[in-house]
Enzyme design. Structure first.
Site, PDB file in Angstrom:
ATOM      1  N   LEU A   1       0.870  -0.997   0.136  1.00 29.12           N
ATOM      2  CA  LEU A   1       0.043   0.149   0.131  1.00 29.12           C
ATOM      3  C   LEU A   1       0.996   1.207  -0.012  1.00 29.12           C
ATOM      4  O   LEU A   1       1.701   1.126   0.497  1.00 29.12           O
ATOM      5  CB  LEU A   1      -0.904  -0.095   1.311  1.00 29.12           C
ATOM      6  N   ASP A   2       0.252   2.345  -0.644  1.00 32.92           N
ATOM      7  CA  ASP A   2       1.416   3.490  -0.698  1.00 32.92           C
ATOM      8  C   ASP A   2       1.456   4.047   0.822  1.00 32.92           C
ATOM      9  O   ASP A   2       0.486   3.729   1.781  1.00 32.92           O
ATOM     10  CB  ASP A   2       0.622   4.563  -1.649  1.00 32.92           C
ATOM     11  N   ARG A   3       2.537   4.864   1.182  1.00 33.12           N
ATOM     12  CA  ARG A   3       2.582   5.107   2.475  1.00 33.12           C
ATOM     13  C   ARG A   3       1.536   5.826   3.154  1.00 33.12           C
ATOM     14  O   ARG A   3       1.086   5.863   4.487  1.00 33.12           O
ATOM     15  CB  ARG A   3       3.759   6.147   2.470  1.00 33.12           C
TER      16      ARG A   3
ATOM     17  N   THR B   1      -1.738   5.585   2.321  1.00 32.47           N
ATOM     18  CA  THR B   1      -2.840   4.911   2.346  1.00 32.47           C
ATOM     19  C   THR B   1      -3.008   3.967   3.519  1.00 32.47           C
ATOM     20  O   THR B   1      -2.054   3.402   3.734  1.00 32.47           O
ATOM     21  CB  THR B   1      -3.042   3.885   0.987  1.00 32.47           C
TER      22      THR B   1
END
Length: 520
Positions: free
Chosen positions: A219-221, A223
């Protein structure tokens, strides 16, 4: 990452036109010191004698292709909590790499000058004097030494990590096969850039005793939401196969600007990566096939909560497709930026080159004093190098609103590129920093969580000052940076559900996704 020469086995036989073919194993009787100064017996390298004064380079060591973190790494430093944030005490850290092909024949000084420009040459000279720069495990006293193939470089730096959300990370499932967590926003999944201990992998290892986990997806930082790890290689391979065969269903929720259309909306625009270093993408016919299904869940008169089903797994897929549709995520620092133009790339219309776009994005966040949201390498933030320059290691991200406490002699050597130099696994210099053990850290953190961070700011600052080790070469030690605001720690994008043929993992809806949420 490294450029290696021939293996030992390949180098046993070497044909020399003068002496014919000489086959035999390497000779290791001579000391490295004698070989470096050309004294004693001439060291043979695959039958080739060293010239007088020629420097010997040991053969490359066999490296473990896997990345595994242990208590040794977890104990490099410890956490503390302050103002709702999880923070890391600064610590000493070794960046390691083999000589890259483009470095061969250049001096170490040339390499630092051309590729590690976040630091001054004065800093590197001082670091060499203090024994922090080593070549083949020998301290370098002269940066004018010429690099050769297989040279092994070690650079010891004083490392500072940005704070992240102090919200506890909930374990949803741990059944012996998988570990499923509810990831808070602001946390990277694994060590990258300036983040190492403030990552999901390290927090699970330090607080929960969970190590050797296999990443199934990321997951993106910024998110939050469901994050799945495999406990064993066998389970990891099984889940990887399911991902490749698109047998896993991922469901996200987000809050977007404006009134999203009712009914099912499908976006099938191809996505192209503009910059791997920055993680910037856009819709482009030359991009990879992508497909996302959207459905509006609610609308509060200003913004909409949208259900997202990504049927492919491209970088920033949901964010890019929502931007294309004209409904960027409400607080997306990249795809909601006005740097894309008045229509913010709606319909794929950008009207500028990739380089111009990246420059405009950086400038916008520079003016807003929010460059930290972009996770940019320091060279690109500070303007010391062009935007096309490869991300360098040893750079340190310099945020805005900094207060200099003392005259700075040179910046600290943090890594702010997407991939650290050398192996991800690296040794902390325990003699230079008195680390709190992982067990002590876990007790400290659990206690802080049980008290719901009730410790006073004054007590927290005292705890920090008692454990903080100031480094005489570290510019970061001479700077006070403002803590990030809560709005900077989360993006309104949440991984709600992860579903397979025989399992389903889900989290609660975040507050911002509820119908009664009040928008500022």
């Amino acid at each position: 990452m490294e450029t290696k020469g021939p293996t030992i086995e390949e180098d046993i036989c070497d044909t020399d036109s003068t002496v014919g073919t000489n086959c035999g194993k390497r000779k290791h009787e001579e000391t490295d010191q004698a070989a470096r100064h050309g004294r004693g017996k001439k060291r043979k390298r695959g039958g080739k004698q060293l010239r007088p004064g020629e420097r010997y380079v040991p053969p490359p060591q066999k490296r473990n292709p896997g990345v595994s973190f242990s208590q040794e790494h977890f104990a490099e430093t410890s956490y503390y909590f302050e103002g709702g944030l999880r923070k890391v005490h600064p610590y000493y850290f070794d960046f390691k790499t083999y000589c890259k092909g483009r470095w061969v024949g250049k001096t170490l000084l040339d390499v630092f000058k051309s590729e590690f420009r976040a630091e001054s040459l004065d800093y590197y000279n001082e670091a060499a004097k203090e024994g922090r720069i080593k070549l083949n495990e020998t301290p370098v006293d002269d940066l004018n030494i010429t690099l050769k193939n297989n040279d092994f470089l070690r650079n010891t730096v004083h490392r500072h990590e940005p704070p992240v959300s102090g919200q506890p990370m909930e374990i949803l499932v741990d059944d012996g096969e998988v570990v499923v967590v509810d990831k808070p926003g602001s946390l990277p999944v694994h060590p990258c850039g300036r983040y190492r201990h403030n990552t999901v992998i390290f927090i699970l290892g330090k607080e929960k005793g969970l190590s050797g986990l296999h990443t199934v997806h990321r997951l993106d930082r910024l998110t939050s939401g469901v994050l799945l790890f495999a406990r064993t290689l066998e389970v990891s391979q099984k889940l990887d196969e399911m991902v490749r065969e698109r047998q896993l269903e991922k469901e996200y929720v987000c809050r977007v600007e404006g009134e999203f259309p009712e009914g099912e909306v499908v976006c099938e625009e191809p996505i192209l990566v503009v910059s791997f270093r920055v993680g910037l993408c856009r819709v482009d016919p030359k991009g990879k096939e992508s497909r996302t299904v959207f459905q509006r869940l609610s609308y509060n008169g200003r913004s909409s909560v949208v259900r997202c089903l990504p049927l492919t797994g491209r970088t920033h897929q949901i964010r890019v497709h929502l931007q294309f549709l004209g409904f960027p995520i409400l607080n997306d620092p990249i795809y909601g930026s006005s740097a894309w133009g008045p229509n913010r790339a709606k319909g794929g219309l950008v009207g500028m080159s990739d380089e111009e776009l990246l420059e405009a994005l950086i400038e916008e966040h520079r003016l807003k004093e929010s460059l930290h949201l972009l996770d940019l390498p320091d060279e690109e933030v500070s303007g010391k190098q062009g935007l096309k320059t490869e991300c360098k290691v040893g750079a340190q991200e310099h945020h805005d609103q900094i207060t200099v406490l003392e005259s700075s002699g040179g910046a600290c050597g943090d890594s702010s590129c997407k991939v650290p130099l050398g192996e991800v696994k690296a040794e902390g210099s325990q003699g230079l920093h008195k680390s709190t053990s992982a067990v002590e850290s876990e007790g400290e953190m659990n206690g802080a969580q049980r008290e719901n961070n009730s410790i006073s700011d004054e007590a927290a600052r005292t705890a920090k000052s008692n454990s903080f080790v100031r480094d005489n070469l570290c510019g970061e030690c001479k700077i006070v940076r403002p803590d990030p605001k809560e709005k900077d720690l989360v993006m309104y994008l949440h991984a709600l559900r992860y579903k397979g043929a025989d399992f389903e993992y889900s989290t609660r809806l975040p507050d911002w996704a509820k119908e009664d949420w009040l928008q500022d």
